[in-house]
Scaffold this motif. Structure first.
Motif, PDB file in Angstrom:
ATOM      1  N   PHE A  86     -44.540 -21.067  78.938  1.00 29.68           N
ATOM      2  CA  PHE A  86     -45.451 -20.740  77.842  1.00 29.68           C
ATOM      3  C   PHE A  86     -44.757 -20.889  76.495  1.00 29.68           C
ATOM      4  O   PHE A  86     -45.273 -21.522  75.573  1.00 29.68           O
ATOM      5  N   LEU A  87     -43.562 -20.313  76.371  1.00 24.75           N
ATOM      6  CA  LEU A  87     -42.856 -20.327  75.096  1.00 24.75           C
ATOM      7  C   LEU A  87     -42.232 -21.683  74.791  1.00 24.75           C
ATOM      8  O   LEU A  87     -41.890 -21.971  73.645  1.00 24.75           O
ATOM      9  N   THR A  88     -42.097 -22.536  75.811  1.00 18.59           N
ATOM     10  CA  THR A  88     -41.551 -23.879  75.602  1.00 18.59           C
ATOM     11  C   THR A  88     -42.579 -24.814  74.986  1.00 18.59           C
ATOM     12  O   THR A  88     -42.279 -25.572  74.067  1.00 18.59           O
ATOM     13  N   VAL A  89     -43.814 -24.786  75.486  1.00 17.27           N
ATOM     14  CA  VAL A  89     -44.809 -25.788  75.070  1.00 17.27           C
ATOM     15  C   VAL A  89     -45.987 -25.193  74.309  1.00 17.27           C
ATOM     16  O   VAL A  89     -46.997 -25.860  74.118  1.00 17.27           O
ATOM     17  N   VAL A  90     -45.860 -23.940  73.853  1.00 18.61           N
ATOM     18  CA  VAL A  90     -46.981 -23.313  73.146  1.00 18.61           C
ATOM     19  C   VAL A  90     -47.337 -24.069  71.870  1.00 18.61           C
ATOM     20  O   VAL A  90     -48.480 -24.078  71.433  1.00 18.61           O
ATOM     21  N   ASP A  91     -46.353 -24.763  71.273  1.00 18.66           N
ATOM     22  CA  ASP A  91     -46.615 -25.531  70.055  1.00 18.66           C
ATOM     23  C   ASP A  91     -47.367 -26.835  70.325  1.00 18.66           C
ATOM     24  O   ASP A  91     -47.970 -27.398  69.417  1.00 18.66           O
ATOM     25  N   LEU A  92     -47.266 -27.329  71.558  1.00 19.04           N
ATOM     26  CA  LEU A  92     -47.720 -28.691  71.834  1.00 19.04           C
ATOM     27  C   LEU A  92     -49.200 -28.886  71.553  1.00 19.04           C
ATOM     28  O   LEU A  92     -49.598 -29.820  70.854  1.00 19.04           O
ATOM     29  N   PHE A  93     -50.032 -28.004  72.107  1.00 23.85           N
ATOM     30  CA  PHE A  93     -51.472 -28.201  71.980  1.00 23.85           C
ATOM     31  C   PHE A  93     -52.147 -27.175  71.076  1.00 23.85           C
ATOM     32  O   PHE A  93     -53.326 -27.311  70.775  1.00 23.85           O
ATOM     33  N   LEU A 150     -34.735 -24.733  72.728  1.00 27.51           N
ATOM     34  CA  LEU A 150     -35.732 -23.793  72.227  1.00 27.51           C
ATOM     35  C   LEU A 150     -35.341 -23.241  70.853  1.00 27.51           C
ATOM     36  O   LEU A 150     -36.208 -23.016  69.998  1.00 27.51           O
ATOM     37  N   ALA A 151     -34.048 -23.025  70.629  1.00 25.24           N
ATOM     38  CA  ALA A 151     -33.607 -22.537  69.322  1.00 25.24           C
ATOM     39  C   ALA A 151     -33.847 -23.592  68.240  1.00 25.24           C
ATOM     40  O   ALA A 151     -34.338 -23.285  67.144  1.00 25.24           O
ATOM     41  N   LEU A 152     -33.523 -24.847  68.549  1.00 24.72           N
ATOM     42  CA  LEU A 152     -33.715 -25.927  67.578  1.00 24.72           C
ATOM     43  C   LEU A 152     -35.191 -26.217  67.325  1.00 24.72           C
ATOM     44  O   LEU A 152     -35.559 -26.681  66.241  1.00 24.72           O
ATOM     45  N   LEU A 153     -36.035 -25.937  68.308  1.00 24.44           N
ATOM     46  CA  LEU A 153     -37.471 -26.178  68.159  1.00 24.44           C
ATOM     47  C   LEU A 153     -38.057 -25.399  66.987  1.00 24.44           C
ATOM     48  O   LEU A 153     -39.012 -25.843  66.344  1.00 24.44           O
ATOM     49  N   TYR A 170     -45.281 -20.657  60.874  1.00 22.61           N
ATOM     50  CA  TYR A 170     -44.191 -19.674  60.856  1.00 22.61           C
ATOM     51  C   TYR A 170     -44.232 -18.792  62.105  1.00 22.61           C
ATOM     52  O   TYR A 170     -43.195 -18.453  62.693  1.00 22.61           O
ATOM     53  N   PHE A 171     -45.437 -18.416  62.527  1.00 25.21           N
ATOM     54  CA  PHE A 171     -45.569 -17.568  63.709  1.00 25.21           C
ATOM     55  C   PHE A 171     -45.089 -18.293  64.959  1.00 25.21           C
ATOM     56  O   PHE A 171     -44.383 -17.715  65.798  1.00 25.21           O
ATOM     57  N   PHE A 172     -45.441 -19.560  65.084  1.00 25.65           N
ATOM     58  CA  PHE A 172     -45.027 -20.298  66.282  1.00 25.65           C
ATOM     59  C   PHE A 172     -43.521 -20.552  66.281  1.00 25.65           C
ATOM     60  O   PHE A 172     -42.905 -20.646  67.357  1.00 25.65           O
ATOM     61  N   ALA A 173     -42.908 -20.664  65.112  1.00 25.67           N
ATOM     62  CA  ALA A 173     -41.449 -20.764  65.058  1.00 25.67           C
ATOM     63  C   ALA A 173     -40.808 -19.494  65.621  1.00 25.67           C
ATOM     64  O   ALA A 173     -39.795 -19.548  66.330  1.00 25.67           O
ATOM     65  N   ALA A 174     -41.419 -18.342  65.333  1.00 31.58           N
ATOM     66  CA  ALA A 174     -40.921 -17.085  65.890  1.00 31.58           C
ATOM     67  C   ALA A 174     -41.060 -17.057  67.412  1.00 31.58           C
ATOM     68  O   ALA A 174     -40.179 -16.554  68.121  1.00 31.58           O
ATOM     69  N   LEU A 175     -42.136 -17.620  67.924  1.00 31.81           N
ATOM     70  CA  LEU A 175     -42.303 -17.704  69.378  1.00 31.81           C
ATOM     71  C   LEU A 175     -41.231 -18.587  70.006  1.00 31.81           C
ATOM     72  O   LEU A 175     -40.733 -18.298  71.111  1.00 31.81           O
ATOM     73  N   ASN A 176     -40.866 -19.662  69.335  1.00 30.90           N
ATOM     74  CA  ASN A 176     -39.802 -20.527  69.846  1.00 30.90           C
ATOM     75  C   ASN A 176     -38.493 -19.762  69.995  1.00 30.90           C
ATOM     76  O   ASN A 176     -37.791 -19.885  71.007  1.00 30.90           O
TER      77      ASN A 176
END
Length: 400
Positions: free
Chosen positions: A34-41, A96-99, A182-188
Motif C-alpha cells: 500500500f505504502l509503496t504504490v499509493v502514489d501511482l494511481f 521508499l525514502a527517495l520516493l 505533501y501528504f503522500f510524501a509523508a506516506l512514502n
C-alpha cells in the motif's frame, strides 16, 4: 514480512503448509505494498483538476500522470538485472525514502514537462521497491505461503487504489493540489519506516546458490514460453486497467453524470470488492490452476465493459467494479505464477514481468488517450476489450 526471513528459510519452498505467523506477515506485506504504490494511481482521482490547472487536453494530462509507469518499467528492468547483487532490505528502504523527494516536489511543479519528469522519478523509486519486494517474497516464502503472500501484496496494491484516490480527492478538494502531494510524501516516509522495523536482512541469493549472468538469465526467461506469455499477460492487464481508470474520470465529470471532485473520489469505493476478492487469488490458482483462474478473471473484467457505456451512474459503477475485480485478480494470479515458474533468478524474472507490466500501462495511456480524444469513450472501451482478449489468448501458454 515481519520476521519473514527468520522463520522461513529458502529451503522451505518444499513445505506444504503455511508457516507460523503467516497471517500477521500477510498484513505487513499488504501494508508495505500500500505504502509503496499509493502514489501511482491516487493522482488519477484529481485528473480533471490537474487538466484545468495546467490548461492541457485529457490525453496530455493522462500521459503526464501515468508517466510514472515509464519510470517503473525502466527501474524494474534495471533492478531485476542487478537483483542478485542488491540487498533486499536496504534496496526497499532507500527506494521508499527517495520516493518522498519527487512526490513533495510535485506540489510546486511549474509546468507539465516538470510534472511529467517528477512522475517518472516517482516511478523509478516505486518500481525499485516493488520489484525487490516481489523478489524477496519469491525467494523467502514456502510454496504454500507464496500464493498468499503475492495475493496479500497485490491486495495492498488494490487498497492503495481505493484509499489513495479517496485521500487525494479529499485533500485536493479541501486544501488544494499542493497539500495533496505533501501528504503522500509523508506516506512514502512511513513506508520506509515500516520496512526498517519489519524486514530482516537476509543473505543475497547469489551467496546461497550460483546465479547465471543477468543477461543470460534474462534471455533464458524470455525463451521460456510460459514466462514469455506471463510477461505479455502483465502488459495487457495494465494496458486495460490504465485505459479504464484514467479516462473514465473525464466521463464521470461530464454530462450526463456530472460528478463533483469529492463525489469523484467516493466513486472509487468500486475497488472495495477487489480488496476482498484479490486475497483469494492465490488459493483459487492453487486449486483450479493458473489458466482457469486468469480466464475467469478476464471474463469478469470483460463483462464490465458494456456497462461503462451506459448513461446511468449505477451501471457505470457496476462496470468499474467488475473491471477492477477481474484485472486485479488476474494480476495476482499472473504475478504469483512468475514467481513459481522461474526455476532460478526469480528477481530477474520478477523485474522483467514488472517491466512488461508497466510498459503496458504506458502504452495503454498513449494509445487509449489518442482514441479518447479523437473518437470518444466508446473507442477507448473497445481498446480495453482488445487488450483483455489478447491476455486471454496468451493464457493458453500457461500450465499448472
Amino acid at each position: 514480512m515481519t520476521d519473514l526471513s527468520a522463520s522461513i528459510k529458502p529451503i522451505a519452498t518444499t513445505m506444504n503448509a503455511h508457516s507460523p505467523g503467516f497471517a500477521f506477515r500477510s498484513l505487513v506485506i499488504g501494508l508495505t505494498a500500500f505504502l509503496t504504490v499509493v502514489d501511482l494511481f491516487a493522482t488519477q482521482a484529481i485528473l480533471p483538476s490537474l487538466t484545468r490547472h495546467y490548461g492541457v487536453t485529457p490525453a496530455a494530462m493522462g500521459f503526464a500522470v501515468n508517466a510514472s509507469t515509464f519510470g517503473m518499467a525502466a527501474a524494474s528492468l534495471v533492478v531485476g538485472f542487478f537483483s542478485p547483487r542488491i540487498d533486499r532490505r536496504t534496496g526497499i528502504l532507500l527506494s521508499l525514502a527517495l520516493l518522498a523527494v519527487p512526490t513533495s516536489l510535485l506540489a510546486v511543479a511549474p509546468n507539465l514537462a516538470v510534472f511529467t519528469a517528477l512522475r517518472v522519478a516517482q516511478g523509478l523509486s516505486m518500481a525499485s521497491a516493488f520489484a525487490l519486494t516481489l523478489a524477496y517474497l519469491g525467494e523467502q516464502c514456502s510454496a504454500m505461503d507464496a500464493g498468499g503472500a503475492f495475493a496479500a501484496y497485490i491486495t495492498g496494491n488494490v487498497a492503495s487504489n481505493l484509499v489513495g484516490r479517496l485521500i487525494s480527492a479529499a485533500l485536493a478538494d479541501g486544501l488544494g493540489l499542493a497539500w495533496n502531494f505533501y501528504f503522500f510524501a509523508a506516506l512514502n516516509l512511513t513506508g520506509a519506516a515500516l520496512v526498517y522495523f519489519t524486514v530482516n536482512r537476509v543473505r543475497p541469493m547469489h551467496a546461497m546458490m550460483p546465479a547465471a549472468a543477468p543477461l543470460a538469465a534474462t534471455i533464458a526467461h524470455w525463451r521460456n514460453p510460459q514466462l514469455r506469455a506471463s510477461f505479455g499477460i502483465g502488459f495487457c492487464i495494465l494496458f486495460a486497467f490504465i485505459g479504464t481508470f484514467t479516462y473514465v474520470n473525464f466521463v464521470l465529470v461530464r454530462p450526463p453524470l456530472s460528478l463533483g471532485m469529492m463525489d469523484l473520489g467516493l466513486v472509487y469505493f468500486v475497488f472495495l470488492p477487489s480488496i476482498v476478492t484479490t486475497l483469494l487469488a492465490g488459493r483459487v490458482a492453487a486449486r483450479l490452476g493458473t489458466r482457469p483462474t486468469i480466464w475467469g478473471a478476464l471474463a469478469v473484467a470483460g463483462l464490465g465493459l458494456p456497462l461503462m457505456l451506459s448513461p446511468r451512474l449505477g451501471e457505470v459503477l457496476a462496470g468499474m467494479v467488475l473491471v477492477g475485480v477481474g484485472t486485479f485478480f488476474a494480476q495476482a494470479a499472473a504475478t504469483g505464477f512468475v514467481g513459481q515458474a522461474a526455476a532460478d533468478n526469480r528477481g530477474i524474472a520478477s523485474g522483467t514481468y514488472l517491466t512488461c507490466y508497466f510498459c503496458g500501462g504506458l502504452v495503454g495511456t498513449a494509445v487509449l488517450g489518442r482514441l479518447f480524444d479523437a473518437f470518444g469513450w466508446q473507442a477507448c472501451v473497445f481498446g480495453v476489450g482488445a487488450a483483455l482478449a489478447a491476455a486471454a489468448l496468451l493464457t493458453f501458454a500457461l500450465k499448472r
